[in-house]
Design a protein around this motif. Structure first.
Motif, PDB file in Angstrom:
ATOM      1  N   ALA A   1      34.914  22.654  68.882  1.00 49.44           N
ATOM      2  CA  ALA A   1      35.869  22.973  69.935  1.00 49.44           C
ATOM      3  C   ALA A   1      36.351  21.709  70.638  1.00 49.44           C
ATOM      4  O   ALA A   1      35.718  20.652  70.583  1.00 49.44           O
ATOM      5  CB  ALA A   1      35.227  23.931  70.943  1.00 49.44           C
TER       6      ALA A   1
ATOM      7  N   HIS B   1      40.518  30.222  59.619  1.00 44.70           N
ATOM      8  CA  HIS B   1      39.295  29.514  60.036  1.00 44.70           C
ATOM      9  C   HIS B   1      39.474  28.953  61.452  1.00 44.70           C
ATOM     10  O   HIS B   1      39.573  27.743  61.637  1.00 44.70           O
ATOM     11  CB  HIS B   1      38.967  28.391  59.050  1.00 44.70           C
TER      12      HIS B   1
ATOM     13  N   ASP C   1      34.552  21.648  57.593  1.00 41.40           N
ATOM     14  CA  ASP C   1      34.803  21.984  58.997  1.00 41.40           C
ATOM     15  C   ASP C   1      36.179  21.558  59.478  1.00 41.40           C
ATOM     16  O   ASP C   1      36.531  21.834  60.628  1.00 41.40           O
ATOM     17  CB  ASP C   1      33.735  21.328  59.876  1.00 41.40           C
TER      18      ASP C   1
ATOM     19  N   ARG D   1      29.413  27.122  64.356  1.00 42.05           N
ATOM     20  CA  ARG D   1      30.169  25.867  64.337  1.00 42.05           C
ATOM     21  C   ARG D   1      31.389  25.894  65.244  1.00 42.05           C
ATOM     22  O   ARG D   1      31.922  24.837  65.586  1.00 42.05           O
ATOM     23  CB  ARG D   1      30.579  25.523  62.914  1.00 42.05           C
ATOM     24  N   GLY D   2      31.865  27.056  65.629  1.00 43.53           N
ATOM     25  CA  GLY D   2      33.041  27.125  66.489  1.00 43.53           C
ATOM     26  C   GLY D   2      32.899  26.277  67.737  1.00 43.53           C
ATOM     27  O   GLY D   2      33.742  25.400  68.004  1.00 43.53           O
TER      28      GLY D   2
ATOM     29  N   ASP E   1      37.465  28.410  63.625  1.00 42.71           N
ATOM     30  CA  ASP E   1      36.338  27.576  64.043  1.00 42.71           C
ATOM     31  C   ASP E   1      36.344  26.203  63.379  1.00 42.71           C
ATOM     32  O   ASP E   1      35.370  25.464  63.461  1.00 42.71           O
ATOM     33  CB  ASP E   1      35.006  28.283  63.762  1.00 42.71           C
TER      34      ASP E   1
END
Length: 629
Positions: A143, A353, A303, A138-139, A355
């Protein structure tokens, strides 16, 4: 997964008092024990006594007293052998100040009774996640150079079943399928933290560690996030550390004192929202809020956090008249304690976290909101561009014949577009409280309203900045949004609405597939004006450029109902320019004007460039063309 902590350590006490503890939920709240019963702990430093009352002891105040921690943190704790998972409970707090006794819900409860009941529930948070692939990758998806097209959702009114709420698991499958069909990359959930008043849409939170029980259990909410992840969709949570409601069972006047909020109403009461303001200068309160933010990322795999009402936190005089606020120690209006809290929060999020992402809803010109804290920024990853939203909607409301006098409203945002990492928001705030729907903001007859909205969306998706659209906007809901009932899904059977829906899906597909539209959103190197000053025709044209050598894109908007034929625009490269988006295409409900799929550049100078294209601009439309050598 439950914590193995039984009592706070010296380090825990130190971090709690320092205001940097990020896992208070391991120490406070209710934790079922393997041998049966449960451990309880609550912060109430000004209490004379605290006991746990609940289903197992028939809500008797003396049956299960807690003991104060000897370390002086003000935490009361103890084990209750007869408490069981699923039972309701509260803390009965007798204050040492006067005769004040009150039953309070657990500030760190993991679950609550469905409203209008107000007690906390004993629960455990075990869940077998299936989103390992998403979490490992997921990074790059979160982004700053990734495509981010966010679908903002209010779970209680997106869809319903026979007039009733969908539960989290039903929502998971329907929402994931629809979001993928529409091409959005993320969903942003309006607050799901437990709130007593449904009409607050979640913004009057009492349970900062509990998903609302209206739609199911904590595990059901985990399933929703898990399923969205497995379907390749990111999940952001709208989170509210700016204020909290004054309901008796909540945080207000918790132990007979203003524990979580400022005592002075000039600092502790929000006049617009009739709610209490957190005391960010109290370290334990900062620890509570930082722990809440991290909790949703740690245990629910979210997220990112969209932080609500940041402007109201930053300014001591927010929504106040002269004499109704207290200056800071330097005599200024800046809330120094709130600034420190926000920086502490963002450092913690990106440390634990990296990401994920934090997004500020901040409506002023406060500098460096989305810059790192070591650059004296607030540390957010992104910031909502409220100025762009207000200007664009003000422009689009104008009759096209008058738009030439308001041309700057669509160009001004590029004067500051790269000062922050901006999200372009068309959110729920723009379709409530008498503001009307997005479609009804547009001028003209029904055809022109749809054409205007299609042109706006094309302009928005081509413009630098990540995208956010509130549910219903993608198909042009006619009526203003209401939290009672569901969206007007039935209008999707009508051609204008269905065409708009097709356009948004196509915009998302083009946006995700074209690096020039998302790789360089936050630097001027990714943007170049071609025509910014053609006020007489209300035409706007600009180039978007990628960082990896991908083809540049040309975006052109004609904001009048007059078709423009043989319109000359300078381009940087010769060759074919293929039409990726034409918001006037018949499939989107338009009139079908266009360029037969593309145009060839010719060696004719225009707009300071050696090559140019001669194109047809459909009425009230946006075109996006991609260079093909």
């Amino acid at each position: 997964m439950q914590s193995n902590h039984s009592l706070q350590s010296e380090r825990d006490a130190y971090l709690f008092r320092e205001g940097t503890h990020s896992r208070l939920y391991d120490l406070l709240g209710c934790h079922p024990l393997e041998e049966g019963g449960a451990r309880f702990a609550v912060w109430a430093p000004n209490a004379e006594s605290v006991s746990v009352v609940g289903d197992w002891n028939y809500w008797s105040g003396d049956a299960d007293p807690l003991a104060p921690s000897p370390d002086g943190t003000g935490i009361w704790q103890g084990q209750v052998s007869h408490a069981a998972i699923g039972q309701a409970y509260k803390y009965r707090i007798r204050s040492r100040h006067g005769s004040y006794t009150v039953d309070k819900a657990d500030p760190v409860a993991f679950s609550a009774e469905p409203p209008p009941a107000t007690a906390s529930r004993i629960c455990e948070l075990s869940y077998e996640w299936g989103d390992a692939e998403w979490m490992a990758t997921r990074g790059p998806r979160n982004a700053l150079d990734a495509p981010m097209s966010v679908y903002e959702v209010h779970l209680g009114s997106w869809r319903r079943r026979d007039g009733l709420f969908l539960d989290y698991r039903e929502m998971a499958h329907q929402l994931a399928a629809y979001v993928n069909e529409m091409g959005f990359t993320h969903v942003e959930l309006m607050p799901v933290t437990e709130h007593p008043f449904y009409g607050s849409w979640g913004y009057q939170t009492t349970g900062y560690f509990a998903p609302t029980a209206r739609f199911g259990s904590p595990q059901d909410f985990m399933y929703l996030v898990d399923h969205l992840h497995q379907q390749g969709i990111g999940v952001l949570l709208d989170w509210v550390p700016s204020h909290f409601p004054t309901d008796e069972h909540g945080l207000g006047y918790f132990d007979g004192t203003h524990l979580y909020e400022h005592a002075d109403p000039r600092q502790g009461f929000h006049p617009e929202w009739n709610s209490s303001i957190f005391n960010y200068g109290r370290p334990e309160v900062r620890s509570f809020l930082v722990s809440s933010g991290l909790f949703w990322l740690n245990l629910y795999h979210l997220d990112g956090l969209r932080v609500d009402a940041v402007a109201s936190m930053l300014y001591l005089d927010y929504a106040r008249e002269h004499g109704e606020w207290i200056p800071n120690r330097h005599g200024g209006r800046e809330n120094l304690e709130a600034i420190d809290f926000l920086q502490t929060l963002n450092r913690a999020v990106y440390r634990e976290h990296p990401d994920t992402i934090t997004v500020a809803e901040e409506s002023t010109a406060w500098p460096r909101v989305s810059r790192p804290t070591d650059m004296d920024g607030l540390g957010f990853g992104e910031k909502w561009n409220m100025g762009w939203m207000h200007d664009v909607l003000a422009y689009m409301k104008q009759d096209p014949v008058h738009r030439k006098y308001h041309h700057h409203k669509l160009t001004f945002a590029l004067m500051y577009a790269f000062h922050e990492n901006f999200v372009l928001p068309l959110s729920h705030d723009e379709v409530v409280h008498g503001k009307g729907s997005l479609l009804n903001k547009m001028p003209g007859d029904a055809w022109q309203q749809f054409a205007n909205l299609r042109a706006l969306y094309g302009f928005m998706w081509a413009h630098p900045g990540k995208k956010l659209l509130f549910m219903g906007g993608e198909f042009g809901q006619r009526r203003e949004w209401t939290h009672d009932g569901e969206l007007e899904w039935w209008v999707c059977e009508q051609e204008g609405h269905r065409g708009l829906q097709r356009l948004v899906a196509q915009l998302n597909r083009v946006y995700r597939g074209a690096p020039a539209l998302h790789q360089v959103d936050f630097s001027s190197s990714g943007f170049e004006w071609v025509a910014a000053d053609d006020t007489d025709t209300s035409v706007f044209a600009f180039l978007r450029k990628a960082s990896d050598g991908s083809p540049p894109l040309l975006a052109v908007s004609n904001m009048t109902p007059v078709p423009r034929t043989n319109y000359l625009l300078g381009v940087p490269l010769g060759g074919h320019w293929r039409e990726l988006i034409n918001t006037d295409a018949a499939e989107f409900g338009g009139a079908g004007w266009g360029n037969f799929g593309g145009v060839e550049a010719a060696p004719v100078r225009s707009h300071g460039r050696r090559q140019s294209v001669c194109i047809t601009l459909p009425p009230l439309s946006t075109l996006i063309l991609e260079h093909r050598p």
